[in-house]
Structures are given as structure tokens and as C-alpha cells.
Design an enzyme around this catalytic site. Structure first.
Site, PDB file in Angstrom:
ATOM      1  NE  ARG A  31      -6.638 -23.008  74.170  1.00 46.77           N
ATOM      2  CZ  ARG A  31      -5.954 -21.936  73.774  1.00 46.77           C
ATOM      3  NH1 ARG A  31      -4.709 -21.767  74.182  1.00 46.77           N
ATOM      4  NH2 ARG A  31      -6.497 -21.030  72.984  1.00 46.77           N
ATOM      5  NE  ARG A  82      -3.214 -25.159  71.595  1.00 48.31           N
ATOM      6  CZ  ARG A  82      -3.338 -23.850  71.510  1.00 48.31           C
ATOM      7  NH1 ARG A  82      -2.312 -23.063  71.733  1.00 48.31           N
ATOM      8  NH2 ARG A  82      -4.505 -23.313  71.182  1.00 48.31           N
ATOM      9  NE  ARG A 110      -8.656 -19.847  69.213  1.00 47.09           N
ATOM     10  CZ  ARG A 110      -7.806 -20.856  69.421  1.00 47.09           C
ATOM     11  NH1 ARG A 110      -8.204 -22.101  69.255  1.00 47.09           N
ATOM     12  NH2 ARG A 110      -6.579 -20.617  69.813  1.00 47.09           N
ATOM     13  NE  ARG A 134      -6.581 -12.575  71.411  1.00 44.67           N
ATOM     14  CZ  ARG A 134      -5.962 -13.680  71.838  1.00 44.67           C
ATOM     15  NH1 ARG A 134      -5.206 -13.650  72.906  1.00 44.67           N
ATOM     16  NH2 ARG A 134      -6.122 -14.792  71.191  1.00 44.67           N
ATOM     17  CE  LYS A 169      -0.766 -15.469  70.525  1.00 44.61           C
ATOM     18  NZ  LYS A 169      -1.403 -16.350  69.517  1.00 44.61           N
TER      19      LYS A 169
HETATM   20  P1  AP5 Z   1       1.140 -22.392  70.767  1.00 42.04           P
HETATM   21  O1  AP5 Z   1       2.495 -21.976  71.206  1.00 42.04           O
HETATM   22  O2  AP5 Z   1       0.222 -22.951  71.810  1.00 42.04           O
HETATM   23  O3  AP5 Z   1       0.437 -21.219  69.923  1.00 42.04           O
HETATM   24  P2  AP5 Z   1      -0.220 -19.874  70.392  1.00 42.04           P
HETATM   25  O4  AP5 Z   1       0.149 -18.829  69.397  1.00 42.04           O
HETATM   26  O5  AP5 Z   1       0.074 -19.587  71.833  1.00 42.04           O
HETATM   27  O6  AP5 Z   1      -1.753 -20.249  70.203  1.00 42.04           O
HETATM   28  P3  AP5 Z   1      -3.024 -19.966  71.118  1.00 42.04           P
HETATM   29  O7  AP5 Z   1      -4.126 -20.792  70.535  1.00 42.04           O
HETATM   30  O8  AP5 Z   1      -2.741 -20.187  72.569  1.00 42.04           O
HETATM   31  O9  AP5 Z   1      -3.265 -18.469  70.842  1.00 42.04           O
HETATM   32  P4  AP5 Z   1      -4.558 -17.713  71.057  1.00 42.04           P
HETATM   33  O10 AP5 Z   1      -4.057 -16.329  70.935  1.00 42.04           O
HETATM   34  O11 AP5 Z   1      -5.687 -18.055  70.174  1.00 42.04           O
HETATM   35  O12 AP5 Z   1      -5.081 -18.223  72.490  1.00 42.04           O
HETATM   36  P5  AP5 Z   1      -5.197 -17.512  73.892  1.00 42.04           P
HETATM   37  O13 AP5 Z   1      -5.086 -18.543  74.928  1.00 42.04           O
HETATM   38  O14 AP5 Z   1      -4.327 -16.308  73.968  1.00 42.04           O
HETATM   39  O15 AP5 Z   1       1.327 -23.468  69.593  1.00 42.04           O
HETATM   40  C1  AP5 Z   1       0.214 -24.056  68.926  1.00 42.04           C
HETATM   41  C2  AP5 Z   1       0.590 -25.482  68.471  1.00 42.04           C
HETATM   42  O16 AP5 Z   1       1.628 -25.407  67.493  1.00 42.04           O
HETATM   43  C3  AP5 Z   1       1.137 -26.385  69.603  1.00 42.04           C
HETATM   44  O17 AP5 Z   1       0.685 -27.685  69.403  1.00 42.04           O
HETATM   45  C4  AP5 Z   1       2.671 -26.297  69.430  1.00 42.04           C
HETATM   46  O18 AP5 Z   1       3.322 -27.458  69.878  1.00 42.04           O
HETATM   47  C5  AP5 Z   1       2.801 -26.105  67.926  1.00 42.04           C
HETATM   48  N1  AP5 Z   1       3.964 -25.277  67.553  1.00 42.04           N
HETATM   49  C6  AP5 Z   1       4.372 -24.124  68.159  1.00 42.04           C
HETATM   50  N2  AP5 Z   1       5.458 -23.622  67.534  1.00 42.04           N
HETATM   51  C7  AP5 Z   1       5.733 -24.483  66.494  1.00 42.04           C
HETATM   52  C8  AP5 Z   1       6.718 -24.500  65.468  1.00 42.04           C
HETATM   53  N3  AP5 Z   1       7.661 -23.538  65.370  1.00 42.04           N
HETATM   54  N4  AP5 Z   1       6.693 -25.521  64.569  1.00 42.04           N
HETATM   55  C9  AP5 Z   1       5.748 -26.495  64.658  1.00 42.04           C
HETATM   56  N5  AP5 Z   1       4.784 -26.544  65.622  1.00 42.04           N
HETATM   57  C10 AP5 Z   1       4.777 -25.540  66.514  1.00 42.04           C
HETATM   58  O19 AP5 Z   1      -6.703 -16.956  73.834  1.00 42.04           O
HETATM   59  C11 AP5 Z   1      -7.828 -17.817  73.918  1.00 42.04           C
HETATM   60  C12 AP5 Z   1      -9.107 -16.978  73.988  1.00 42.04           C
HETATM   61  O20 AP5 Z   1      -9.092 -16.158  75.184  1.00 42.04           O
HETATM   62  C13 AP5 Z   1      -9.299 -15.969  72.843  1.00 42.04           C
HETATM   63  O21 AP5 Z   1      -9.907 -16.574  71.720  1.00 42.04           O
HETATM   64  C14 AP5 Z   1     -10.196 -14.914  73.522  1.00 42.04           C
HETATM   65  O22 AP5 Z   1     -11.538 -15.353  73.592  1.00 42.04           O
HETATM   66  C15 AP5 Z   1      -9.640 -14.854  74.943  1.00 42.04           C
HETATM   67  N6  AP5 Z   1      -8.566 -13.846  75.124  1.00 42.04           N
HETATM   68  C16 AP5 Z   1      -7.270 -14.096  75.490  1.00 42.04           C
HETATM   69  N7  AP5 Z   1      -6.584 -12.957  75.567  1.00 42.04           N
HETATM   70  C17 AP5 Z   1      -7.443 -11.957  75.266  1.00 42.04           C
HETATM   71  C18 AP5 Z   1      -7.281 -10.535  75.162  1.00 42.04           C
HETATM   72  N8  AP5 Z   1      -6.109  -9.938  75.371  1.00 42.04           N
HETATM   73  N9  AP5 Z   1      -8.391  -9.803  74.833  1.00 42.04           N
HETATM   74  C19 AP5 Z   1      -9.578 -10.389  74.597  1.00 42.04           C
HETATM   75  N10 AP5 Z   1      -9.788 -11.739  74.680  1.00 42.04           N
HETATM   76  C20 AP5 Z   1      -8.717 -12.516  75.000  1.00 42.04           C
END
Ligand code: AP5
Length: 231
Positions: A172, A139, A183, A100, A25
Site C-alpha cells: 500500500r 505488509r 497516520r 474513527r 484489525k
Molecule cells: P493489518 O491486519 O493489515 O492491520 P490493520 O490494523 O488493519 O492496519 P491498517 O493499516 O489497514 O489500518 P488503518 O486503520 O491505518 O488503515 P485503513 O485501511 O483502515 O496488519 C498489519 C500487518 O501486521 C500485516 O502485515 C499483518 O500480516 C501483520 N500482523 C497482523 N496481526 C499480527 C500479529 N498478531 N502478529 C504479527 N503480525 C501481525 O485506512 C487507510 C486510510 O483510509 C486512513 O489513513 C484514512 O485516510 C482513510 N480512512 C479509512 N477509514 C476511515 C474513516 N472511518 N474515517 C476517515 N478516514 C478513513
């Protein structure tokens, strides 16, 4: 038409990236926001900033994030409402990791209406959980510019250093294996129901997120070109 040649102009829609942790994402949302010149709103990044600054919101969110649990809707919704009202969101924005829960999605629908934006377009990143552990534990992120790498599949040219600005790369805390599992469970229980929610509304576009970064990007742009052309 090659990707670089695609017309990029005014955009008046919110795009939502919906998918499990590690589905790509952030990687795609950043690039799409840059292409269309609209803000990239990652609730995860916003929360991490609060945690780093030690704000009251950050203190509340920190233990939950460390355990891989969602932060309460009330906290996230207030944060998003404040952000979306800023003038730079007037022509749309790219949401990454928000909404979410169904409560967040309903609230966002109202918020977009109030701010004069069209209904959102939802990119659903489809991928099996088996690939995600490798993506998340591998990552690394640049401290300066936020560029995302993967030590297995997308390594920087020099280990630990960002190709773009020479910033240090970090991991992270919630990308440790023991936090990735809860998660993924939180995603299945609280966020996956949004797939049905948005599909019923007709706003959802499935993208095969197992493909390469470039192929996924091409699929997303093709889908968006379709809806922009259809308006
Ligand atoms: P990346 O693009 O970083 O993946 P991502 O889907 O963004 O993963 P996140 O871990 O950031 O998602 P998340 O939803 O858990 O975290 P968030 O920060 O929102 O890619 C991942 C890896 O894969 C990288 O190394 C990349 O290079 C590689 N990659 C990407 N595309 C690829 C491809 N096509 N092929 C190969 N490799 C690839 O949330 C963190 C925490 O915050 C949550 O757990 C929660 O506690 C809180 N939080 C955030 N938002 C909310 C909300 N709306 N409500 C409640 N709690 C929330």
C-alpha cells in the site's frame, strides 16, 4: 474447546475493530466475518476502491490518504450508510477502521438502531507504536483476494505471490515510513478518544494485539462467546 469446534451460527451484532494502523484489525476482522458469515466492512478498502476507480469520492479521498490524514466524516458516513442498508448486513457485520471519530461513532449508533441491530461490540487492539512500523512497512497484500502477509513475520511461501490463489502481492502506498508517522498521529488525536467513549458505554473489550495472530483470534472468540452467551 479448539477454535475449529466452536459453534458458529446466526449473529445479530456489529463488531467494531478499534486500534492503531497495523494493530491487526484487518487480519482479524476478515477471519471473524468469515467465521460468522457476515460482511467485513473496511472503510479503508472501500475508499481505496473509489480511488482505484477514480470516482469523485475517490478523487477527494486520494490526497488525504496519501498524506495519512483522515477523510472527512461526511464522506465516510454517506458511504457506510449506503453499505449497511444492504440485506447482507441484516444479521450484523464486522467494521474494520470505522468509526474513527466520535462523530462517526455517534452516527453509527443511530444507524444500527434504525437497522434493528444491537449495540456494537468493540474489540480494542492494544499495542505499542514501536511494533507498528515493522508491521506496516512489511505488509504485503494479495491483489486478487486481499489476503494480508508480512515479509518479516508472515511471509508467503513464494516471494511476491499469494499462497491462496497465486495472485501478485502489492504494498500500500501509505505503508511507506514517511506516511506511517502522520497516520499514527491522526490515530492518537482523532481516533484514540473512542476508547474512552466506548468504555464508558460498556461496549469495549481490550485485546493484547502483540500476541500471535492465532492467540489474538482465540482471545476475540472467547470474548464474543461471553457476550453471546450472556444475551
Ligand atoms: P493489518 O491486519 O493489515 O492491520 P490493520 O490494523 O488493519 O492496519 P491498517 O493499516 O489497514 O489500518 P488503518 O486503520 O491505518 O488503515 P485503513 O485501511 O483502515 O496488519 C498489519 C500487518 O501486521 C500485516 O502485515 C499483518 O500480516 C501483520 N500482523 C497482523 N496481526 C499480527 C500479529 N498478531 N502478529 C504479527 N503480525 C501481525 O485506512 C487507510 C486510510 O483510509 C486512513 O489513513 C484514512 O485516510 C482513510 N480512512 C479509512 N477509514 C476511515 C474513516 N472511518 N474515517 C476517515 N478516514 C478513513
Amino acid at each position: 474447546m479448539a477454535l475449529q469446534e466452536r459453534p458458529v451460527g446466526k449473529f445479530d451484532r456489529a463488531v467494531i475493530f478499534l486500534g492503531p494502523p497495523g494493530s491487526g484489525k484487518g487480519t482479524q476482522a476478515k477471519e471473524l466475518a468469515r467465521k460468522f458469515g457476515i460482511p467485513h466492512l473496511s472503510t479503508g478498502d472501500m475508499l481505496r476502491e473509489h480511488v482505484a476507480k477514480g470516482t469523485p469520492l475517490g478523487l477527494k479521498a486520494k490526497p488525504l490518504m496519501e498524506r495519512g490524514e483522515l477523510v472527512p466524516d461526511s464522506v465516510v458516513l454517506k458511504m457506510v450508510a449506503e453499505r449497511i442498508e444492504r440485506p447482507d448486513c441484516a444479521h450484523g457485520c464486522v467494521f474494520d477502521g470505522f468509526p474513527r471519530t466520535v462523530t462517526q461513532a455517534k452516527y453509527l449508533g443511530e444507524l444500527l438502531k434504525q437497522n434493528g441491530l444491537h449495540q456494537p461490540f468493540v474489540i480494542h487492539m492494544v499495542i505499542g507504536h514501536s511494533v507498528l512500523m515493522r508491521r506496516l512497512t512489511g505488509r504485503r497484500i494479495c491483489k486478487k483476494c486481499g489476503e494480508i502477509y508480512n515479509i518479516f513475520d508472515r511471509p508467503p511461501k513464494v516471494e511476491g505471490i499469494c499462497d491462496i490463489d497465486g495472485g501478485d502481492l502489492y504494498q500500500r502506498p501509505d505503508d511507506r515510513e514517511e506516511v506511517v508517522k502522520p497516520r499514527l498521529q491522526a490515530y492518537e488525536k482523532q481516533t484514540a478518544p473512542l476508547v474512552t467513549y466506548y468504555r464508558r458505554l460498556g461496549f469495549l473489550y481490550d485485546v493484547d494485539a502483540r500476541k500471535s495472530v492465532e492467540e489474538v483470534q482465540a482471545d476475540i472468540l472467547q470474548a464474543l462467546a461471553g457476550i453471546r452467551g450472556a444475551r
